[in-house]
Scaffold this active site. Structure first.
Site, PDB file in Angstrom:
ATOM      1  N   GLU A 293     -48.767  56.929 -52.622  1.00 37.67           N
ATOM      2  CA  GLU A 293     -49.747  56.969 -53.705  1.00 37.67           C
ATOM      3  C   GLU A 293     -49.763  58.408 -54.190  1.00 37.67           C
ATOM      4  O   GLU A 293     -50.084  59.324 -53.441  1.00 37.67           O
ATOM      5  CB  GLU A 293     -51.117  56.526 -53.202  1.00 37.67           C
ATOM      6  CG  GLU A 293     -52.071  56.148 -54.327  1.00 37.67           C
ATOM      7  CD  GLU A 293     -52.847  57.340 -54.847  1.00 37.67           C
ATOM      8  OE1 GLU A 293     -52.395  57.913 -55.871  1.00 37.67           O
ATOM      9  OE2 GLU A 293     -53.855  57.696 -54.253  1.00 37.67           O
ATOM     10  N   CYS A 327     -57.465  61.301 -57.372  1.00 44.37           N
ATOM     11  CA  CYS A 327     -56.305  60.784 -58.109  1.00 44.37           C
ATOM     12  C   CYS A 327     -56.760  59.803 -59.188  1.00 44.37           C
ATOM     13  O   CYS A 327     -56.045  59.567 -60.163  1.00 44.37           O
ATOM     14  CB  CYS A 327     -55.305  60.135 -57.164  1.00 44.37           C
ATOM     15  SG  CYS A 327     -56.016  58.964 -56.009  1.00 44.37           S
TER      16      CYS A 327
END
Length: 521
Positions: A293, A327
């Site tokens: 990720e 994020c």
């Protein structure tokens, strides 16, 4: 434990700090953690403490002259010892029952729930989160452990939940077996939740792991390791191995005995891991699996039919929660021209009311994580000043820590640095679109695809956005941060990673391999 497993999964509740009792309890936890500052922490290899003279010094980002703790730093030689220990432990751990492994996770979740404020207080001091952000981090860690325990049990019982097509005369079964030794590399921005999620998903599947925590938040990871051992996990199932990415990270990623790498972090490091893992090392007999990720350049699209106040609230919350160091942070807002000026003013007003201060005082805006991040963000702000109109902020913040003012730029162009690069700090760029269709097109104009949001009251437009906005997590009429385990499986497209969907039904498959057995009867 089985009774707990049969109880439906429910997300951990957030703490109400308006309550005097909760406020006092959290203040007590901060005092408890403060009493532990400055201690030294060893590596853990094969269940044994290993002290080294070379150390990682953890610094309080809000008070940079304060040492949170000193953590032993692994060498390549110690990384090899950790690999050998993990390989040895795997031979026994893989043969434990799923119920035994799930029990460790459920026990750990229960223990963390009892000590929730203690773990959150470490997050406040070592990572610079305010009380609410820290509380959410700890709650998510509890949720991950609880959820993955249940999901692994379901997967192990797959013949009952997803039976194969029956064939007379044969007993056919599909089972999911562990992979081997994995390298788990969690980030500093969710140093408890994502660390716990990545590690326990690997462990409950029957793998053993080498945990290499982020160098800015290694003590939180150490506390998590201690908790897992207390919960019943054999101490050698997880090797606690802080160290340099260049020295031990690359070495372990390239190691022939590494079976998988689970990583959360920057695009650049994720691509490097993917490249190193793709090369077959001498003696390697499998293709390494990479679960990555890697961040995003997330945005909120607002059209002229939207609730403008709700959109402004969501934009500010998404951009500046934990100083934009998520994020999923909404670092772009793309607004249709008809409501552009109105929304820009509302965002400016809300941003101006954010109060900067110490995370220990529960200020809305705290520090960024370290000097490297501080310098990178300030450089991005200077670039932004040459591209767009500085609306508010743009300066260093309080002295004594890595503070930066919440910064908003208006009139950004779709190809600007501010609209394309992941800055990972308290910086928001607002761009104008002539139509809602153009706004969606501008949203998609990025190499990332993690989270997004669309604000509108027009159902036909919403349906188009649901289909055309290209990201892993898309939200309608709400902020683009705040995914809940089991509710919003999290992971993105393109340069945002492998779309691994943490906290979702498919996640456990990434840490297992399917084996079909067929017996003629």
């Amino acid at each position: 434990m089985k009774e707990r497993m049969e109880t439906p999964f429910a997300n951990e509740l957030m703490t109400n700090f308006a309550s005097e009792d909760n406020h006092a309890a959290f203040a007590d936890a901060l005092a408890l953690v403060r009493a532990e500052l400055g201690k030294e922490y060893p590596l853990h290899i094969a269940g044994h403490a290993v002290h080294t003279s070379d150390q990682i010094i953890s610094i309080n980002p809000a008070q940079t002259d304060e040492i949170v703790g000193k953590v032993s730093k692994a060498s390549r030689e110690l990384a090899e010892q950790a690999m050998n220990a993990a390989l040895t432990a795997f031979e026994s751990w893989k043969n434990t029952t799923v119920w035994e492994r799930a029990s460790c996770l459920m026990n750990a979740a229960a223990l963390m729930r009892e000590r929730k404020h203690y773990f959150s207080a470490w997050l406040v001091i070592e990572s610079g989160k305010n009380w609410a952000e820290a509380d959410a981090d700890t709650a998510e860690a509890i949720d991950f452990m609880d959820y993955y325990a249940r999901e692994m049990v379901k997967l192990a019982e797959t013949n009952e939940h997803k039976p194969l097509v029956k064939l007379p005369g044969e007993d056919n079964r599909l089972s999911y077996i562990p992979l081997g030794v994995g390298i788990v590399i969690p980030p500093w921005n969710f140093p408890l939740a994502i660390c716990a999620g990545m590690a326990t998903a690997s462990i409950v599947a029957g793998n053993t792991i080498i945990l290499k925590p982020a160098s800015t938040t290694p003590i939180i990871a150490y506390k998590f390791y201690e908790l897992m051992v207390e919960s019943g996990m054999p101490a050698d199932v997880m090797q606690y191995l802080p160290g340099s990415g260049a020295e031990i990270g690359d070495y372990l990623t390239s190691h022939p005995k590494t079976r998988f790498v689970s990583f959360t972090g920057s695009k650049e490091i994720g691509l490097r891991i993917n490249r190193l893992a793709a090369e077959q090392a001498p003696g390697q007999i499998w293709m390494k699996r990479v679960v990555a990720e890697m961040g995003g350049k997330d945005g909120i699209v607002v059209d002229e039919t939207a609730n403008i106040d709700a959109a402004a609230d969501a934009i500010v919350a998404s951009a500046f929660g934990f100083q934009g160091q998520k994020c999923s942070a909404g670092s772009r807002a793309i607004v249709v021209a008809d409501v552009y000026d109105e929304l820009v003013e509302k965002v400016k007003d809300r941003t101006s009311r954010l109060i900067m201060g110490s995370p220990e005082d529960n200020a809305a805006v705290g520090p960024v994580i370290d000097k490297s991040s501080f310098d990178k963000i300030m450089k991005a702000i200077e670039i932004g000043k040459s591209e767009a109109r500085l609306l508010i902020g743009g300066n260093k913040g309080l002295e004594g820590g890595y503070f930066i003012e919440p910064t908003v730029f208006a009139d950004a162009g779709p190809d600007d640095y501010l609209m394309q690069e992941e800055i990972f700090g308290p910086v928001l760029a607002i761009a104008k679109a002539e139509s809602w269709q153009e706004a969606i097109s501008m949203y998609n104009h990025t190499e990332f695809g993690l989270t997004g949001a669309y604000f509108s009251s027009d159902e036909e437009r919403i349906q188009t956005a649901l289909q055309d906005m290209h990201c892993g997590n898309l939200y309608i009429n709400r902020k683009c941060t705040g995914a809940l385990v089991g509710v919003h499986p999290f992971g993105g497209f393109n340069m945002s990673g492998t779309d691994s969907k943490a906290g979702g039904h498919d996640y456990m498959l990434l840490f297992t391999q399917a084996k079909l057995t067929s017996i003629k009867v």
